[in-house]
Design an enzyme around this catalytic site. Sequence first.
Site, PDB file in Angstrom:
ATOM      1  CG  PHE A 177      26.143   3.691  14.877  1.00 14.66           C
ATOM      2  CD1 PHE A 177      24.543   3.233  15.156  1.00 14.66           C
ATOM      3  CD2 PHE A 177      26.528   4.415  15.392  1.00 14.66           C
ATOM      4  CE1 PHE A 177      24.051   3.469  16.272  1.00 14.66           C
ATOM      5  CE2 PHE A 177      25.427   5.291  16.224  1.00 14.66           C
ATOM      6  CZ  PHE A 177      23.680   4.649  16.762  1.00 14.66           C
TER       7      PHE A 177
ATOM      8  CG  ASP B 210      31.399   0.093  16.840  1.00 15.66           C
ATOM      9  OD1 ASP B 210      31.106  -0.114  19.074  1.00 15.66           O
ATOM     10  OD2 ASP B 210      30.861   0.865  16.299  1.00 15.66           O
TER      11      ASP B 210
ATOM     12  CE1 TYR C  98      25.218   3.592  24.349  1.00 11.60           C
ATOM     13  CE2 TYR C  98      26.239   4.197  25.183  1.00 11.60           C
ATOM     14  CZ  TYR C  98      25.890   4.210  24.093  1.00 11.60           C
ATOM     15  OH  TYR C  98      25.910   4.538  22.947  1.00 11.60           O
ATOM     16  CE  LYS C  99      25.186  -0.961  21.476  1.00 14.63           C
ATOM     17  NZ  LYS C  99      23.716   0.504  21.341  1.00 14.63           N
TER      18      LYS C  99
ATOM     19  NE  ARG D  99      18.487  -2.958  18.072  1.00 12.09           N
ATOM     20  CZ  ARG D  99      19.417  -2.484  17.958  1.00 12.09           C
ATOM     21  NH1 ARG D  99      20.981  -1.947  17.523  1.00 12.09           N
ATOM     22  NH2 ARG D  99      19.346  -1.011  19.075  1.00 12.09           N
TER      23      ARG D  99
HETATM   24  C1  LIG Z   1      27.232  -0.037  17.285  1.00 11.04           C
HETATM   25  C2  LIG Z   1      27.081   1.593  17.367  1.00 11.04           C
HETATM   26  N1  LIG Z   1      29.051   2.035  16.891  1.00 11.04           N
HETATM   27  C3  LIG Z   1      28.041   3.420  18.155  1.00 11.04           C
HETATM   28  C4  LIG Z   1      27.119   4.145  18.602  1.00 11.04           C
HETATM   29  C5  LIG Z   1      27.902   5.364  18.838  1.00 11.04           C
HETATM   30  O1  LIG Z   1      27.864   5.041  20.732  1.00 11.04           O
HETATM   31  P1  LIG Z   1      28.076   6.638  21.442  1.00 11.04           P
HETATM   32  O2  LIG Z   1      26.751   7.299  21.308  1.00 11.04           O
HETATM   33  O3  LIG Z   1      28.070   6.740  22.613  1.00 11.04           O
HETATM   34  O4  LIG Z   1      29.517   7.848  21.061  1.00 11.04           O
HETATM   35  C6  LIG Z   1      26.175   3.516  18.791  1.00 11.04           C
HETATM   36  C7  LIG Z   1      25.384   4.287  19.868  1.00 11.04           C
HETATM   37  O5  LIG Z   1      24.441   2.903  19.876  1.00 11.04           O
HETATM   38  C8  LIG Z   1      26.171   2.125  18.957  1.00 11.04           C
HETATM   39  O6  LIG Z   1      25.639   1.006  18.679  1.00 11.04           O
END
Ligand SMILES: Cc1ncc(COP(=O)(O)O)c(C=O)c1O
Length: 424
Positions: free
Chosen positions: A128, A209, A234-235, A384
């Site tokens: 990500f 992660d 939040y997911k 998705r």
């Molecule tokens: C796999 C993954 N890592 C990191 C993040 C970043 O998260 P945040 O904006 O809460 O820092 C996200 C956001 O959707 C994500 O899906």
Amino acid sequence: MFDTSRECAQRLDAEDALSGYRRRFYLPDGAIYMDGNSLGLLSREAETAVLRLLDSWKRLGVEGWLQADPCWFTLAEELGKGLASLIGAAPEETIAVNSTTVNLHQLLATLYRPEPERYQILCDALIFPSDLYAIESHLRLRGLDPKTAIVRVRSRDGYTLEESDIEAAMSGAVALAVLPGVLYKSGQLLDMRRLTAAARARDILIGFDCSHSIGAVPHQLSAWGADFAFWCSYKYLNGGPGGVGGLYLNRRHAHRLPGLAGWFGSDKTRQFDLDMQMTPAQGAGALQIGTPHLLSMAPLCGSLQIFQEAGIEAVREKSLRLTDYLMWLAERELAPLGVRIATPRAPNRRGGHVALLHPEAMRICMALREEGVIPDHRPPDIIRLAPAALYVSFEEVRETVQRLKRTLLVETYRRFPQEREKIT
Ligand SMILES: Cc1ncc(COP(=O)(O)O)c(C=O)c1O
């Protein structure tokens, strides 16, 4: 085992032990919600928890820090206990804090100690982007060049990773590895246990992660021996937009000083001594920085109650049946219309969502919204679909595939008018 009829979906729903949980969520009016891996829905429990926090603020003012129920001062630790059971860790190894990216920053600041011969950070080609930005910035802060200090394991097909490729990249120059639990695009579940064992055998610190795996897949991070992990709520955890993130720090690192220190990382019994010398908490709590964002933590109190009641094993079991059904239907109904499935088929290699591939994925997602299904698009070619086990039914999965099929027929006709005969 399945058939494409509505009766089959209804039978699966009738046999579903978790079907009652659906009533506890606010479902969008007239729409099928397949985007729970982007933003989970609001539950009545989460709503009550937010209202309760507001009420204690209203009634107690500053006294809420100690007198509110739940107590604000220790809320991050309390939530940490609930999160610990979802990731397979001890309560003192887990804390509800910050956001995903900030937690990665904190963990890198705390654990990453480059040495002349061992300084590389291992990640993957499908990482990500925010995680990559964070890693790069830590290297730059230490005067290292991300081009030479980052090892990115390639993907053979552009969607998934091979554990053997990751292991092969664990050279003697790698100090630390950051990998996804579940890949955010394809939904592939990595073998975190195997990768942890491989990293530990080579003296590499390893962390995950877990944004796309927490609340969808059971973990045993502590038993596997992973060094650290971080995630959002939040997911699948349904902790609300911008809801508090979380982190796990294996107890063997409890003695380390926080890389980014602040007074909320203090031992709770000493914090209000306001000493110039910090006494850090023992464990993950030491990685807190400033005053917790209580309003973004409150929904998680309610949400974790639901997970405690339902049990992550049962959630996973239903989730696997939902994604199995979805992929089975997609193979029959959508593959003839040019859709491919990027998500691995094996249950132990997939998380909670299914990634369908189509060159016009963005247009199809927009059209699907018009059809009353809320999907998610990841460029360039991914649709998705996340049938979240707590509030999506088998009938909704079947209906989603039917509506997707209609959308695809229209799309195919638009692109290849000469094909109309064949597809109608
Ligand atoms: C796999 C993954 N890592 C990191 C993040 C970043 O998260 P945040 O904006 O809460 O820092 C996200 C956001 O959707 C994500 O899906």
